[in-house]
Scaffold this motif. Structure first.
Motif, PDB file in Angstrom:
ATOM      1  N   ALA A  45      63.512  87.271   8.952  1.00  0.00           N
ATOM      2  CA  ALA A  45      62.347  87.800   9.677  1.00  0.00           C
ATOM      3  C   ALA A  45      61.946  86.856  10.805  1.00  0.00           C
ATOM      4  N   LEU A  46      62.063  85.566  10.567  1.00  0.00           N
ATOM      5  CA  LEU A  46      61.680  84.579  11.581  1.00  0.00           C
ATOM      6  C   LEU A  46      62.682  84.503  12.729  1.00  0.00           C
ATOM      7  N   ALA A  47      63.884  85.041  12.517  1.00  0.00           N
ATOM      8  CA  ALA A  47      64.901  85.051  13.564  1.00  0.00           C
ATOM      9  C   ALA A  47      64.959  86.394  14.294  1.00  0.00           C
ATOM     10  N   ALA A  48      64.115  87.328  13.908  1.00  0.00           N
ATOM     11  CA  ALA A  48      64.143  88.677  14.487  1.00  0.00           C
ATOM     12  C   ALA A  48      63.672  88.670  15.939  1.00  0.00           C
ATOM     13  N   PRO A  49      64.078  89.676  16.709  1.00  0.00           N
ATOM     14  CA  PRO A  49      63.578  89.802  18.082  1.00  0.00           C
ATOM     15  C   PRO A  49      62.044  89.907  18.073  1.00  0.00           C
ATOM     16  N   GLY A  50      61.422  89.325  19.089  1.00  0.00           N
ATOM     17  CA  GLY A  50      59.966  89.334  19.170  1.00  0.00           C
ATOM     18  C   GLY A  50      59.320  88.225  18.371  1.00  0.00           C
ATOM     19  N   THR A  51      60.125  87.326  17.822  1.00  0.00           N
ATOM     20  CA  THR A  51      59.617  86.205  17.022  1.00  0.00           C
ATOM     21  C   THR A  51      60.046  84.894  17.680  1.00  0.00           C
ATOM     22  N   VAL A  52      59.139  83.938  17.709  1.00  0.00           N
ATOM     23  CA  VAL A  52      59.427  82.596  18.216  1.00  0.00           C
ATOM     24  C   VAL A  52      59.173  81.625  17.067  1.00  0.00           C
ATOM     25  N   LEU A  63      60.024  67.872  10.772  1.00  0.00           N
ATOM     26  CA  LEU A  63      58.768  67.503  10.115  1.00  0.00           C
ATOM     27  C   LEU A  63      57.815  68.669   9.924  1.00  0.00           C
ATOM     28  N   GLY A  64      57.942  69.694  10.756  1.00  0.00           N
ATOM     29  CA  GLY A  64      57.008  70.809  10.655  1.00  0.00           C
ATOM     30  C   GLY A  64      57.501  72.003  11.429  1.00  0.00           C
ATOM     31  N   SER A  65      56.825  73.128  11.194  1.00  0.00           N
ATOM     32  CA  SER A  65      57.209  74.357  11.884  1.00  0.00           C
ATOM     33  C   SER A  65      55.993  75.243  12.095  1.00  0.00           C
ATOM     34  N   ILE A  66      56.171  76.194  12.988  1.00  0.00           N
ATOM     35  CA  ILE A  66      55.184  77.228  13.256  1.00  0.00           C
ATOM     36  C   ILE A  66      55.921  78.366  13.966  1.00  0.00           C
ATOM     37  N   ALA A  67      55.439  79.578  13.779  1.00  0.00           N
ATOM     38  CA  ALA A  67      56.096  80.727  14.407  1.00  0.00           C
ATOM     39  C   ALA A  67      55.058  81.761  14.785  1.00  0.00           C
ATOM     40  N   PHE A  68      55.474  82.669  15.659  1.00  0.00           N
ATOM     41  CA  PHE A  68      54.688  83.880  15.871  1.00  0.00           C
ATOM     42  C   PHE A  68      55.631  85.043  16.036  1.00  0.00           C
ATOM     43  N   ARG A  69      55.119  86.205  15.637  1.00  0.00           N
ATOM     44  CA  ARG A  69      55.868  87.441  15.832  1.00  0.00           C
ATOM     45  C   ARG A  69      54.944  88.425  16.521  1.00  0.00           C
ATOM     46  N   VAL A  70      55.483  89.129  17.471  1.00  0.00           N
ATOM     47  CA  VAL A  70      54.710  90.115  18.212  1.00  0.00           C
ATOM     48  C   VAL A  70      54.420  91.281  17.270  1.00  0.00           C
ATOM     49  N   ILE A  71      53.128  91.678  17.193  1.00  0.00           N
ATOM     50  CA  ILE A  71      52.746  92.776  16.302  1.00  0.00           C
ATOM     51  C   ILE A  71      52.102  93.935  17.056  1.00  0.00           C
ATOM     52  N   GLY A  72      51.913  93.770  18.346  1.00  0.00           N
ATOM     53  CA  GLY A  72      51.329  94.827  19.161  1.00  0.00           C
ATOM     54  C   GLY A  72      51.318  94.386  20.601  1.00  0.00           C
ATOM     55  N   PRO A  73      50.895  95.286  21.498  1.00  0.00           N
ATOM     56  CA  PRO A  73      50.815  94.899  22.904  1.00  0.00           C
ATOM     57  C   PRO A  73      49.906  93.667  23.079  1.00  0.00           C
ATOM     58  N   GLU A  74      50.473  92.595  23.616  1.00  0.00           N
ATOM     59  CA  GLU A  74      49.750  91.347  23.899  1.00  0.00           C
ATOM     60  C   GLU A  74      49.137  90.705  22.659  1.00  0.00           C
ATOM     61  N   HIS A  75      49.644  91.039  21.458  1.00  0.00           N
ATOM     62  CA  HIS A  75      49.085  90.526  20.202  1.00  0.00           C
ATOM     63  C   HIS A  75      50.219  89.992  19.328  1.00  0.00           C
ATOM     64  N   ALA A  76      50.044  88.777  18.815  1.00  0.00           N
ATOM     65  CA  ALA A  76      51.044  88.161  17.941  1.00  0.00           C
ATOM     66  C   ALA A  76      50.375  87.641  16.679  1.00  0.00           C
ATOM     67  N   GLU A  77      51.166  87.565  15.627  1.00  0.00           N
ATOM     68  CA  GLU A  77      50.710  86.976  14.370  1.00  0.00           C
ATOM     69  C   GLU A  77      51.374  85.618  14.185  1.00  0.00           C
ATOM     70  N   MET A  78      50.566  84.616  13.876  1.00  0.00           N
ATOM     71  CA  MET A  78      51.084  83.292  13.560  1.00  0.00           C
ATOM     72  C   MET A  78      51.654  83.319  12.149  1.00  0.00           C
ATOM     73  N   LYS A  79      52.804  82.684  11.971  1.00  0.00           N
ATOM     74  CA  LYS A  79      53.442  82.564  10.665  1.00  0.00           C
ATOM     75  C   LYS A  79      53.966  81.144  10.499  1.00  0.00           C
ATOM     76  N   ARG A  80      54.137  80.743   9.279  1.00  0.00           N
ATOM     77  CA  ARG A  80      54.876  79.541   8.906  1.00  0.00           C
ATOM     78  C   ARG A  80      54.395  78.228   9.503  1.00  0.00           C
ATOM     79  N   MET A  81      53.060  78.082   9.636  1.00  0.00           N
ATOM     80  CA  MET A  81      52.523  76.772  10.021  1.00  0.00           C
ATOM     81  C   MET A  81      52.698  75.860   8.811  1.00  0.00           C
ATOM     82  N   PHE A  82      53.468  74.801   8.981  1.00  0.00           N
ATOM     83  CA  PHE A  82      53.732  73.882   7.875  1.00  0.00           C
ATOM     84  C   PHE A  82      54.080  72.513   8.420  1.00  0.00           C
ATOM     85  N   VAL A  83      53.509  71.481   7.789  1.00  0.00           N
ATOM     86  CA  VAL A  83      53.841  70.092   8.100  1.00  0.00           C
ATOM     87  C   VAL A  83      54.176  69.406   6.776  1.00  0.00           C
TER      88      VAL A  83
END
Length: 154
Positions: A45-52, A63-83
């Motif tokens: 899911a984290l490697a899918a198109p629309g995801t950074v 040491l850490g990670s963070i991601a976002f995936r596009v969930i709508g026009p101009e709207h993204a959800e943050m995922k996987r914030m971890f240190v």
């Protein structure tokens, strides 16, 4: 003594070392919350198109990670914030959050939303300090007494 240099850059979440970082994140969250309150995105899911997916490294060590995936026009959800535990308390979470917001802006994302567990006061404090405010559940989320939903206009 000099502080170690930290780099934050997009990476493939399917890389073995990054998979180990994700496994640490999973274990941390599984110790805090029951399965039905964990909303974990896997590497596919984290490697899918629309995801950074961004990884923070020092001397090539993840040491850490963070991601976002596009969930709508101009709207993204943050995922996987971890240190990782040994890297906490040095501002790395804030740097990851800033890098995520910069990456989102560069992709014309105007709003970032997140779901965080209520048993993570440090993360919630970081999000509030960065301007995130509580909001109703978004996307496919349902209300959960162990979840806090937040959003920020960039």
């Amino acid at each position: 003594m000099r502080k170690p240099e930290i780099s934050i850059a997009p990476e493939d979440p399917r890389r073995p070392e990054v998979q180990r970082l994700i496994a640490l994140s999973d274990a941390y969250l599984e110790a805090l919350y029951p399965a039905d309150s964990n909303h974990l995105a896997d590497a596919a899911a984290l490697a899918a198109p629309g995801t950074v997916f961004l990884v923070a490294r020092s001397n090539s060590e993840a040491l850490g990670s963070i991601a976002f995936r596009v969930i709508g026009p101009e709207h993204a959800e943050m995922k996987r914030m971890f240190v990782r535990a040994e890297a906490r308390g040095h501002g790395l979470g804030r740097r990851l959050l800033e890098a995520l917001e910069q990456a989102a802006r560069s992709r014309q994302i105007a709003r970032v939303s997140l779901e965080a567990g209520i048993r993570q006061p440090e993360a919630i404090g970081l999000y509030r300090a960065a301007g995130y405010r509580e909001c109703p559940p978004f996307g496919d989320y349902a209300p959960d007494p162990l979840s806090l939903f937040m959003t920020k206009r960039l």
